[in-house]
Scaffold this active site. Structure first.
Site, PDB file in Angstrom:
ATOM      1  N   ARG A  93      43.255  50.984  41.247  1.00 29.44           N
ATOM      2  CA  ARG A  93      44.198  52.083  41.483  1.00 29.44           C
ATOM      3  C   ARG A  93      44.278  52.299  42.990  1.00 29.44           C
ATOM      4  NH1 ARG A  93      42.572  57.406  39.019  1.00 29.44           N
ATOM      5  NH2 ARG A  93      44.678  57.937  39.679  1.00 29.44           N
ATOM      6  N   SER A  95      44.363  54.975  44.733  1.00 30.80           N
ATOM      7  CA  SER A  95      43.453  56.019  45.233  1.00 30.80           C
ATOM      8  C   SER A  95      42.030  55.502  45.355  1.00 30.80           C
ATOM      9  CB  SER A  95      43.470  57.231  44.290  1.00 30.80           C
ATOM     10  OG  SER A  95      44.774  57.759  44.239  1.00 30.80           O
ATOM     11  N   GLY A  97      41.293  52.117  45.739  1.00 31.45           N
ATOM     12  CA  GLY A  97      41.360  51.112  46.803  1.00 31.45           C
ATOM     13  C   GLY A  97      41.315  51.737  48.185  1.00 31.45           C
ATOM     14  N   GLU A 121      33.568  44.520  38.149  1.00 35.81           N
ATOM     15  CA  GLU A 121      32.725  43.889  39.192  1.00 35.81           C
ATOM     16  C   GLU A 121      32.911  44.762  40.426  1.00 35.81           C
ATOM     17  OE1 GLU A 121      35.385  40.796  39.043  1.00 35.81           O
ATOM     18  OE2 GLU A 121      34.659  39.970  37.177  1.00 35.81           O
ATOM     19  N   LYS A 155      31.069  34.554  24.462  1.00 39.13           N
ATOM     20  CA  LYS A 155      30.481  35.176  25.641  1.00 39.13           C
ATOM     21  C   LYS A 155      30.777  36.679  25.708  1.00 39.13           C
ATOM     22  CE  LYS A 155      31.207  32.443  29.318  1.00 39.13           C
ATOM     23  NZ  LYS A 155      32.286  31.452  29.542  1.00 39.13           N
TER      24      LYS A 155
END
Ligand code: DCP
Length: 178
Positions: A93, A95, A97, A121, A155
């Protein structure tokens, strides 16, 4: 073609599943997903693709947790999602970032039919305090052209918590030489 927020809402419970769903998190062409309190941090400084890497689980306390640059934090969304016929994609987003926080390093693409929590991550540029429950990222859905095979990975499909990398399962087991 990316689905609009209104289309995402129309397809809920049919081709698209988001649980729990809250209309307030719907955007014009995406849906915001929230950060779960549990994080996973690797113990070793050097990670090995070929081996299971030891890790510890930590909880984001009520007062928040200060993330440190140079560390990798694996988190997850509170919501589970599944999209049949559409390609789900994860994006940050603005905000978030603007605070120098990455919510994925490289894996923003999901498989059609994949079910479960999204793994985040998480990394940061500057020390930054984060809080559980915040709307940390957004999911959007793209149309898929052509027939596709059913996703059936062992996985991360149908996960029920934050998982470390299972890359090591792709390597052949070690052969012991005497
Ligand atoms: N940030 C992300 C990205 C993906 N996924 C989930 C949804 C995907 O459908 C699944 C597999 O993603 P990839 O194909 O990128 O990962 P791998 O190639 O490692 O796994 P697989 O071998 O199962 O395809 O993991 C996730 O939980 N969090």
């Amino acid at each position: 073609m990316i689905l609009s927020g209104k289309e995402i809402k129309k397809k809920l419970g049919k081709e698209i599943h988001i649980a729990p769903f809250n209309e307030a998190q719907l955007n014009p062409n995406s849906y915001n997903l929230r950060l779960h309190q549990e994080l996973l941090v690797y113990e070793n400084q050097v990670l090995d693709m070929k081996e299971p890497n030891p890790y510890r689980r930590i909880q984001i306390p009520e007062e928040g947790l200060v993330l440190q640059p140079g560390e990798l934090y694996l988190g997850r969304t509170i919501e589970t999602t599944r999209a049949d016929c559409y390609v789900p994609m994860l994006e940050g987003r603005s905000s978030v970032g603007r605070l120098g926080i990455f919510i994925h390093i490289t894996a923003g693409l999901g498989h059609v039919g994949a079910n479960g929590y999204w793994t985040l991550e998480i990394a940061c540029i500057k020390p930054v305090r984060i809080y559980a429950g915040v709307e940390i990222c957004q999911i959007y859905f793209s149309e898929l052209q052509g027939a596709y095979t059913a996703y059936n990975s062992k996985k991360y499909h149908n996960n029920n918590g934050v998982q470390p990398s299972l890359m090591y399962t792709e390597f052949a087991p070690k052969v012991e030489h005497s």
